[in-house]
Design a protein around this motif. Structure first.
Motif, PDB file in Angstrom:
ATOM      1  N   VAL A   1       1.045  -1.193  -0.060  1.00 18.99           N
ATOM      2  CA  VAL A   1       0.160   0.088  -0.100  1.00 18.99           C
ATOM      3  C   VAL A   1       0.580   1.091  -0.088  1.00 18.99           C
ATOM      4  CG1 VAL A   1      -1.712   1.196   1.395  1.00 18.99           C
ATOM      5  CG2 VAL A   1      -1.702  -1.071   1.060  1.00 18.99           C
ATOM      6  N   PRO A   2       0.649   2.214  -0.765  1.00 22.05           N
ATOM      7  CA  PRO A   2       1.353   3.461  -0.822  1.00 22.05           C
ATOM      8  C   PRO A   2       0.969   4.252   0.381  1.00 22.05           C
ATOM      9  CG  PRO A   2      -0.529   3.842  -2.411  1.00 22.05           C
ATOM     10  CD  PRO A   2      -0.440   2.334  -2.119  1.00 22.05           C
ATOM     11  N   ILE A   3       1.765   4.815   1.411  1.00 20.27           N
ATOM     12  CA  ILE A   3       1.332   5.169   2.454  1.00 20.27           C
ATOM     13  C   ILE A   3       1.694   6.703   2.676  1.00 20.27           C
ATOM     14  CG2 ILE A   3       1.735   3.176   3.875  1.00 20.27           C
ATOM     15  CD1 ILE A   3       4.316   4.214   4.643  1.00 20.27           C
ATOM     16  N   ALA A   4       2.079   7.480   1.592  1.00 21.59           N
ATOM     17  CA  ALA A   4       2.403   8.837   1.484  1.00 21.59           C
ATOM     18  C   ALA A   4       3.044   9.523   2.885  1.00 21.59           C
ATOM     19  CB  ALA A   4       1.048   9.548   1.427  1.00 21.59           C
ATOM     20  N   SER A   5       2.555  10.453   3.541  1.00 16.32           N
ATOM     21  CA  SER A   5       3.253  10.935   4.743  1.00 16.32           C
ATOM     22  C   SER A   5       3.434   9.932   5.727  1.00 16.32           C
ATOM     23  CB  SER A   5       2.567  12.277   5.086  1.00 16.32           C
ATOM     24  OG  SER A   5       2.564  13.407   4.222  1.00 16.32           O
TER      25      SER A   5
ATOM     26  N   LEU B   1       5.621   8.763  -5.404  1.00 18.45           N
ATOM     27  CA  LEU B   1       4.499   9.027  -4.716  1.00 18.45           C
ATOM     28  C   LEU B   1       3.321   7.852  -5.175  1.00 18.45           C
ATOM     29  CD1 LEU B   1       3.412  10.679  -2.322  1.00 18.45           C
ATOM     30  CD2 LEU B   1       2.067  12.283  -4.044  1.00 18.45           C
ATOM     31  N   ARG B   2       3.034   7.738  -6.204  1.00 20.72           N
ATOM     32  CA  ARG B   2       1.891   6.717  -6.872  1.00 20.72           C
ATOM     33  C   ARG B   2       2.505   5.441  -7.835  1.00 20.72           C
ATOM     34  NH1 ARG B   2      -2.952   9.201  -6.162  1.00 20.72           N
ATOM     35  NH2 ARG B   2      -3.021  11.478  -5.709  1.00 20.72           N
TER      36      ARG B   2
ATOM     37  N   ALA C   1       7.276  11.128   1.322  1.00 24.69           N
ATOM     38  CA  ALA C   1       6.023  10.388   0.965  1.00 24.69           C
ATOM     39  C   ALA C   1       6.069   9.128   0.132  1.00 24.69           C
ATOM     40  CB  ALA C   1       5.103  11.279   0.435  1.00 24.69           C
ATOM     41  N   GLY C   2       7.112   8.803  -0.289  1.00 26.09           N
ATOM     42  CA  GLY C   2       7.388   7.516  -1.130  1.00 26.09           C
ATOM     43  C   GLY C   2       7.260   6.238  -0.911  1.00 26.09           C
ATOM     44  N   ALA C   3       7.236   5.969   0.453  1.00 22.67           N
ATOM     45  CA  ALA C   3       7.416   4.357   0.922  1.00 22.67           C
ATOM     46  C   ALA C   3       5.836   3.884   0.600  1.00 22.67           C
ATOM     47  CB  ALA C   3       7.583   4.549   2.446  1.00 22.67           C
ATOM     48  N   TRP C   4       6.134   2.445   0.070  1.00 28.60           N
ATOM     49  CA  TRP C   4       5.034   1.484   0.236  1.00 28.60           C
ATOM     50  C   TRP C   4       5.302   0.329   1.057  1.00 28.60           C
ATOM     51  CZ3 TRP C   4       1.533   1.115  -4.514  1.00 28.60           C
ATOM     52  CH2 TRP C   4       1.397   2.286  -5.431  1.00 28.60           C
ATOM     53  N   THR C   5       4.335  -0.223   1.674  1.00 28.80           N
ATOM     54  CA  THR C   5       4.468  -1.148   2.861  1.00 28.80           C
ATOM     55  C   THR C   5       3.213  -1.978   2.923  1.00 28.80           C
ATOM     56  OG1 THR C   5       5.521  -1.304   4.869  1.00 28.80           O
ATOM     57  CG2 THR C   5       3.635   0.356   4.687  1.00 28.80           C
TER      58      THR C   5
ATOM     59  N   GLY D   1      -1.251   9.948   6.578  1.00 30.31           N
ATOM     60  CA  GLY D   1      -0.640  10.087   5.147  1.00 30.31           C
ATOM     61  C   GLY D   1      -2.052  10.391   4.396  1.00 30.31           C
ATOM     62  N   TYR D   2      -1.669  11.097   3.028  1.00 32.80           N
ATOM     63  CA  TYR D   2      -2.804  11.931   2.372  1.00 32.80           C
ATOM     64  C   TYR D   2      -3.786  10.644   1.877  1.00 32.80           C
ATOM     65  CZ  TYR D   2      -4.696  14.149  -1.538  1.00 32.80           C
ATOM     66  OH  TYR D   2      -5.665  14.880  -2.486  1.00 32.80           O
ATOM     67  N   PHE D   3      -2.987   9.305   1.786  1.00 31.03           N
ATOM     68  CA  PHE D   3      -4.234   8.282   1.137  1.00 31.03           C
ATOM     69  C   PHE D   3      -4.891   7.665   2.352  1.00 31.03           C
ATOM     70  CE2 PHE D   3      -0.577   8.019  -2.086  1.00 31.03           C
ATOM     71  CZ  PHE D   3      -0.927   9.013  -3.100  1.00 31.03           C
ATOM     72  N   GLY D   4      -4.732   8.023   3.319  1.00 29.42           N
ATOM     73  CA  GLY D   4      -5.457   7.472   4.666  1.00 29.42           C
ATOM     74  C   GLY D   4      -4.763   6.636   5.716  1.00 29.42           C
ATOM     75  N   ALA D   5      -3.658   6.048   5.140  1.00 20.62           N
ATOM     76  CA  ALA D   5      -2.929   5.358   6.321  1.00 20.62           C
ATOM     77  C   ALA D   5      -2.775   6.224   7.524  1.00 20.62           C
ATOM     78  CB  ALA D   5      -1.450   5.257   5.498  1.00 20.62           C
ATOM     79  N   ASN D   6      -2.670   5.453   8.754  1.00 21.90           N
ATOM     80  CA  ASN D   6      -2.453   6.102   9.781  1.00 21.90           C
ATOM     81  C   ASN D   6      -1.806   5.000  10.945  1.00 21.90           C
ATOM     82  OD1 ASN D   6      -2.509   8.253  11.709  1.00 21.90           O
ATOM     83  ND2 ASN D   6      -4.709   8.106  12.359  1.00 21.90           N
ATOM     84  N   PRO D   7      -0.525   5.360  11.049  1.00 22.24           N
ATOM     85  CA  PRO D   7       0.126   4.746  12.270  1.00 22.24           C
ATOM     86  C   PRO D   7       0.065   5.679  13.543  1.00 22.24           C
ATOM     87  CG  PRO D   7       1.778   5.641  10.831  1.00 22.24           C
ATOM     88  CD  PRO D   7       0.456   6.041  10.356  1.00 22.24           C
TER      89      PRO D   7
END
Length: 348
Positions: A72-76, A208-209, A225-229, A305-311
């Motif tokens: 998943v792209p996690i943006a911020s 980013l995408r 903002a460029g990590a995917w995890t 993150g912008y795409f909704g991820a939230n740790p």
């Protein structure tokens, strides 16, 4: 008589264990209901979440097409991992938070050489913020040093330390310094110092995408903002942070480094942004947010993150968790906050 006492004690223990198992089952059912309500409120078919205390998983759910392998792209939400990697270099004495970035990158123009590493990592260095999207518009194939030099062509938006301006190209400067002092690429550093030790087999940095290709890592990843995890990968990382640098008995970061990351850097400063994140958390620290400052401490840390991820980490209850989705956070932020706070209340 003794045998009867043993039988009674065994029966009592069995009943107590049964009640405990029932309570655990009830909490998990309630957590499932909170997650299902979040999905229904947002209309999201695909989502995943985890709640932990220490290294124990208290709740975990996957919905729709999401599995433990879903990238998943996690943006911020990348920022927290960026900060932790840099802090491993601080631990080793290769970088210093209070040092001017020009110590490591003397090629920078005079206007930028004096900017402190910790100011760059907290968006208080005076660089223009996310509205200019400087590094997002750069070619993927240029080195991080070139990325920083190009970003430095844009004049400072404010004097260093005068304001918080979220989301600029700040991290490209620090990433270039990290590569220089270590002699390794950002991808090599992340694998050696964070991903490998934590068993994060799927996390990678790119743009980013566009999903990163581990066989051909980009020279100029977007470090803010460029990590995917995947959910298990980010959960392993967050567990290490929540445990002050320890993971499965192995020290990844010093406790001092984790504490330094938790230093509030924006108290009393005017704040610009963040665009696209919905409600703005209270203060910013080193590469992540403090949502609940209490004196000099932060009791609720996060990196949405912008795409909704939230740790997030709740230091009061010693709970931490991650939500992975792919949407626009400003659309789902209220439902997301209700889910997180509900889970914290449930497992506190």
């Amino acid at each position: 008589m003794r045998r009867r006492a043993f039988l009674v004690a065994g029966l009592a223990a069995s009943m107590s264990a049964g009640r405990a198992d029932a309570a655990v089952g009830e909490r998990r059912a309630a957590a499932d209901a909170l997650f299902d309500r979040f999905c229904a409120e947002t209309g999201l078919a695909d989502a995943s979440t985890i709640v932990m205390r220490g290294e124990k998983v208290l709740h975990q759910r996957y919905a729709g097409r999401y599995t433990p392998q879903t990238l998943v792209p996690i943006a911020s939400s990348s920022k927290w991992m960026f900060g932790a990697l840099v802090m491993t270099l601080v631990d080793d004495g290769l970088l210093a938070l209070e040092a001017p970035i020009g110590t490591y990158l003397p090629e920078l123009p005079a206007s930028h050489r004096a900017l402190r590493v910790d100011a760059l990592m907290s968006y208080t260095a005076g660089l223009v913020g996310l509205r200019e999207a400087l590094e997002l518009q750069q070619p993927a194939g240029i080195p991080l040093l070139e990325s920083a030099l190009r970003a430095a062509r844009t004049p400072l938006a404010a004097p260093p330390g005068a304001q918080f301006d979220y989301g600029g190209a700040n991290f490209q400067f620090v990433g270039a310094a990290a590569e220089r002092v270590s002699g390794r690429t950002w991808h090599e550093l992340f694998q050696a110092r964070i991903a490998g030790p934590l068993g994060m087999t799927s996390t990678a940095w790119g743009r980013l995408r566009a999903a990163p290709d581990p066989r051909a890592p980009v020279a100029n990843p977007v470090l803010q903002a460029g990590a995917w995890t995947t959910l298990p990968d980010y959960a392993a990382f967050l567990t290490m942070i929540a445990q002050d640098g320890l993971h499965r008995g192995r020290r990844i970061l010093s406790a001092r480094a984790v504490a330094a990351m938790g230093t509030i850097m924006t108290r009393g400063l005017p704040k610009v942004g963040p665009e696209g994140l919905g409600a703005q958390p209270a203060e910013y620290m080193i590469a992540h947010w403090c949502e609940r400052p209490e004196g000099l401490r932060c009791t609720l840390e996060s990196s949405p993150g912008y795409f909704g991820a939230n740790p997030w980490i709740d230091r009061t209850t010693r709970l931490h968790g991650v939500l992975l989705v792919q949407d626009q956070r400003r659309r789902i932020v209220d439902a997301e906050t209700r889910l997180r706070d509900g889970l914290i209340d449930l497992f506190a």
